[in-house]
Design a protein around this motif. Sequence first.
Motif, short mmCIF file in Angstrom:
data_model
loop_
_atom_site.label_atom_id
_atom_site.label_comp_id
_atom_site.label_asym_id
_atom_site.label_seq_id
_atom_site.Cartn_x
_atom_site.Cartn_y
_atom_site.Cartn_z
N HIS A 73 -6.83 -4.90 4.30
CA HIS A 73 -7.21 -3.83 3.39
C HIS A 73 -8.46 -4.17 2.58
CE1 HIS A 73 -5.05 -6.63 0.94
NE2 HIS A 73 -5.30 -5.97 -0.16
N ARG A 74 -8.90 -5.40 2.68
CA ARG A 74 -10.08 -5.79 1.91
C ARG A 74 -11.32 -5.93 2.79
NH1 ARG A 74 -8.51 -8.02 -3.05
NH2 ARG A 74 -10.65 -7.63 -3.67
N HIS A 102 -3.91 -10.96 -0.85
CA HIS A 102 -4.73 -10.19 -1.77
C HIS A 102 -5.29 -11.08 -2.89
CE1 HIS A 102 -5.88 -6.42 -3.78
NE2 HIS A 102 -5.57 -7.04 -4.90
N SER A 133 -13.32 -4.11 4.15
CA SER A 133 -14.51 -3.31 3.87
C SER A 133 -15.39 -3.99 2.81
CB SER A 133 -14.11 -1.93 3.39
OG SER A 133 -13.29 -2.04 2.24
N ALA A 153 0.84 -1.21 0.00
CA ALA A 153 0.00 0.00 0.00
C ALA A 153 0.87 1.25 0.00
CB ALA A 153 -0.92 -0.01 1.22
N ASN A 191 -1.02 0.18 11.61
CA ASN A 191 -1.12 -0.29 10.24
C ASN A 191 -1.97 -1.54 10.15
OD1 ASN A 191 -0.32 -0.70 7.44
ND2 ASN A 191 1.14 0.88 8.02
N PRO A 192 -2.95 -1.53 9.25
CA PRO A 192 -3.88 -2.67 9.21
C PRO A 192 -3.20 -3.98 8.87
CG PRO A 192 -4.23 -1.18 7.34
CD PRO A 192 -3.28 -0.50 8.26
N ILE A 193 -2.14 -3.94 8.10
CA ILE A 193 -1.51 -5.19 7.69
C ILE A 193 -0.93 -5.91 8.92
CG2 ILE A 193 0.82 -4.34 7.27
CD1 ILE A 193 -0.67 -6.28 4.54
#
Lengths: 955, 92, 202
Positions: free
Chosen positions: C12-13, C184, C15, A582, C3-5
């Motif tokens: 990040h997905r 991902h 949502s 990101a 950080n979301p990771i």
Amino acid sequence: MTQITRTGALIDSAKPITFTFEGKRYSGVQGDTIASALAANGQWVLSRSFKYHRPRGILTMAGQDANTLVQIGNEVSVFADRHPISEGLVVKAQNVNGSLEKDRDFFMNRMGRFMPVGFYYRTFYKPKGIWEKIWEPLIRAKAGLGTLDINAPEDGYHDKAYGWYDVVVVGAGPAGLAAALEAAKSGGSVLLVDENPQLGGAASYARGMDAQNLIDQVEATDNIKIWTDAVCNGWFADNWLAVIQGNRLHKIRARQLVLATGLIEQPAQFRNNDLPGIMQGSAAQRLIKTYGVTPGQTAVVLAGNDDAYGVALDLVDAGVSVTVCELRKEAKGPLQARVQTVGLTIHDGCCINEALPAPGHKHVRGVTIAELDDAGAATGKQRMLPCDLVCMSVGYTPTYQLAVQAGGKVGYNDETAMFSITGHNADVGLAGSMDGRYALERCVEHGAAMGARAAARLSEADAPEAPDKCATSPNYPWPIFPHPKGKDFVDFDEDLQIKDIKNAVAEGYRELELVKRFSTVGMGPSQGRHAALPTARLVAKHSDRTVAEVGVTTSRPPFTTEKIATLAGRKFTPMRRTPMHAQHEAAGAEWLLAGNWQRPAYYGRGSVQRIIAAEVNNARTNVGMIDVSTLGGLDVRGPDAAEFLNRMYTFAYAKLPIGKTRYLLMTNEAGTVIDDGVACRIAEDYFYISATTTGVDNIYRNMLWWNTQWQLDVDIANVTAAFAGVNLAGPNARKVLDKLTDDIATDAEDFPYLAYREGDVAGIPARAFRVGFIGELGYEIHVPARNGAALWDAIAEAGAEFGIRPFGLEAQRVMRLEKGHVIVGQDTDGMTTPEELDMTWAVAKKKPFFVGKRSLELRNKTLGDRKLVGFALDVMPKAGLEEGNLVIKGNEIAGFVTSICQSPSVGKVIGLAYAARSDSGTGAKITLRASDGSLHQATICSPHFYDPDNKRQEM
Amino acid sequence: MKLMACPLNGPRNISEFICHGEFHNQPVPENTSDKDWADYVWLADNAAGVVREWWCHTPTNYWFIAERNTMTDEILRTYPSDDLGQSKETRS
Amino acid sequence: MNNPIAQSPFAHRLSDTRPAVSSGVNITDLSALPRTGFKGRGTSDWLASQVATMPAAPNRAAFQGDGAAIAWLGGQEYLALPDPEGNSTFCASLTQAWEKDRTSGAQGIGFPLPREDSHSWLWITGTDVPVMMAKICGVDLRPDVFAEENMAQTVVARIGAILLRRDRDGEFGLYMLSDFASGHYLWDVLQDAAAEYDGGFV
């Protein structure tokens, strides 16, 4: 001829559907196929033949022949006799020049004598060059079926699925139904597959056959899964079946397989046997029973077996007036007796000598019949019978394709004039008519026995007895009646006539596989389903052998047409992202793939050359950062860890002090360089080592293989994905790191070049080490993957005051090339030794063993005549020089360029190349050949183009 | 798709495996002539018939031995390399 | 630094998820939970001294009283997973115990593996899971064949994966552990495969 009310098993006359064929509107009903709806409207011509552009129509109504291939939208070669109509469907004919009705290429029909068998092979190659100039463009325009718009979007979602069954039964005719029922008694899972929309097989259309009871039982059995409209298109090793249903390809593993694929009815060979209106007896029955279409008004039934009389009676019931032309002199089937009571005329011992075409060859208008002599040939006076329908019932072949794919061999029994199959895989059973059980009761009994056999084999029990084959078959042994004027087709797809097969044999092609390749027989879309039997018979006759000796050609998947989209399915392209993905995206990364990792090539938009140069300059003069998470990482732990590395790599590691790193170079058993990296000694018994991004999986596997044999007390773990890494490099790197850690002293004395340290960086437990990398003061910092993004952000923030910026893989490659670092796999090939790379410094001479040592000793005795050299040019020639360009010496190829770039730091074009050993001295000139053929001189120099004394990286 | 019985993971589609070629006892390098060493490294037996081969189940990186008939492609037996019964002291 | 990771490669997905509904396929991301592994000489004996129940065979898991799992990957390699719905300190205790033993000089007790960082962790539950998985995985996962506690180390949509049968509230369920870096990609694959059953990530 439009039939108003139709009654058929699959249609619903109350639901009309309108569609177009060749621009004309037609009305069919729910359940119709394109062909049945057109036939109901009196439209019998569906296509033009491949070579002669003869009108062709319904032959089988079973999707077994190329006659009915049409185009729907961008989908070519759709079987009109299988594809259902739908409202507004637009159907076009194929292989037509002009219109289906008036084909400008129909003149080819008269050109037959100029196109003898094998004419391709002798016509098109002389004089030299004529093929490319004249024939190929001409033939390409004429050849092929249908037209494809290659820019059209993909048609629908296609995918694949695996499936597992205890027993799979292919074919839901009486034998298959019985087999499925018996197999299901085992309690195992049973899959019943049939390509037709309904169950029952021949019983769904043939007279006097009823399978409803079996169908009801099958449908009521919980552990039988039923797939209709599903074709088993291939058998592969270990009962692996390709079954296509709709847009899904099922890859089915069957513990046991029962093939109950039935029979394929065969045409007879006589002049104009391909006219529309001439069809298999079973095709007429399918039209009547399944689709409620009366196939004609006046019919001639060509009878070679008793099934013909079922056809005759069905026709009579449908209101058709029928004459039977009986090939046999004494036919005494039970149905024949009935036919006589109905009062039909039967001409015993007669054949059809010729079918007579209506104008434009659009339909049959009659036949001439002649008596057969004792040798089975037409003789004596001919008689003309007017008709608009000819039904051929002269015999069958077993549907042997899947059985042959399963290892079966096709034999031929002269007594029954029928193919038989033997020698197939033991986990495959053949059931019913395809294995010589023709009478319904025998067929069902055999199906049940084969179902029981499959069930027994699941539990390794004894299989029950199976009923014997029938002593007689429905095959007339020689339904082949050559005509002096030809057009007696053996292969409808390829427009091959009796004389073509005869002549192929006369030309010396006695073996069937050769006949096939010379004549193209059986190579069309129907893959010899109708041509194999007459071809085998004709080749046998003309080469004075038995049909069994001639055999049939090999049958390979697919059984019938399949779409490329089906084979492609849903595409799976694994891609890996680092934890900092990101961040790169936000910084405007342009991506490239390294293995299956997505890595930033560079950041930002604009002149790529300028962006890369700016990234390089910032790292060289200030400070840069790069995501190195993709680098392979392995934990090597245990008492024998150092000994293990000593054996796997060329360098020595036993004495490497804790807290130090050392370069790793790996050769394979042949002494070829296959990987490199860095070893960090964390503890006496603990090394953290790196491997190349694309190599690590193989290197790891390779290490396990070696240790399977060495049995050293060491554990190797691939932790590549578990660590994220950042290389922080440039003169200001120390200042940035200083801000982020209290645990690790950063000054040169406490953390010198090649040292390894552990401690928190930005509050994250990190492994940090100093290596050359891009040739500047630099720190490689590895943290657990989940903290990679946090580390990246922290470094970026800490470096902001110094103007830190990230650099991508392109800048990394430029800087590493400026330092002369080789990329294994790019600057090395399958033969490269450390000596060719000038890297003997990384090969420990005193070690007793490492993988590749013995081979290198051998290879070093006679050094190869090439060497990897550094070279430079002042400016890039206009033609451009690229990796892969040749190094020319005299008239010979001396080597090739492996890496090249415009160096921002050196201000020259620099690169690495394999060149002649004799030219490897500094200052020598080598000649590079650009892609346009132009030659350019380059000067050999040290590959350490930038800071050759390594002062900067050791700061 | 052939099946292969992995000694660790059971029968799997053969696409989960890679073949690493013929099994050989590695000769002791220093006791082996140049010619014999070259034969060992560069020449394969390519025998027609039953051969012993190294195979690896790639999702687990598990190495084992398979006995395969190269004429029929039939896999006769698979077993852990420990079962080869050879001495582990190939190297000292 | 939030950080979301750090929680999950799928973060990040998230949502894109849908609310949990009764459906044939529900995919729950467990990647934020602890997990660890042990490997190397002596691991079996050492683990056996730490946990109540050890797996009976390779490619089997043993569920402890609190729902945590010890999964035997083969040889001397194990995976330790807490109960997703419990509040287990299972992994932390194991890690501490190993470090304590190691610090006190124990040899031959295997080595820990950073499974939280190398592998993502999903729980795929629902009656349609076996047929959904059949589109992306070549191992037969039908409930009567692939029983509770069974494991398969195989390939899912062309990437390596560890599958472990773990039902949820009486419904068929699988733990799936796969490459952290392929999150991902895997998300897209699973959403696509589950769509046919109105399923997906919850």
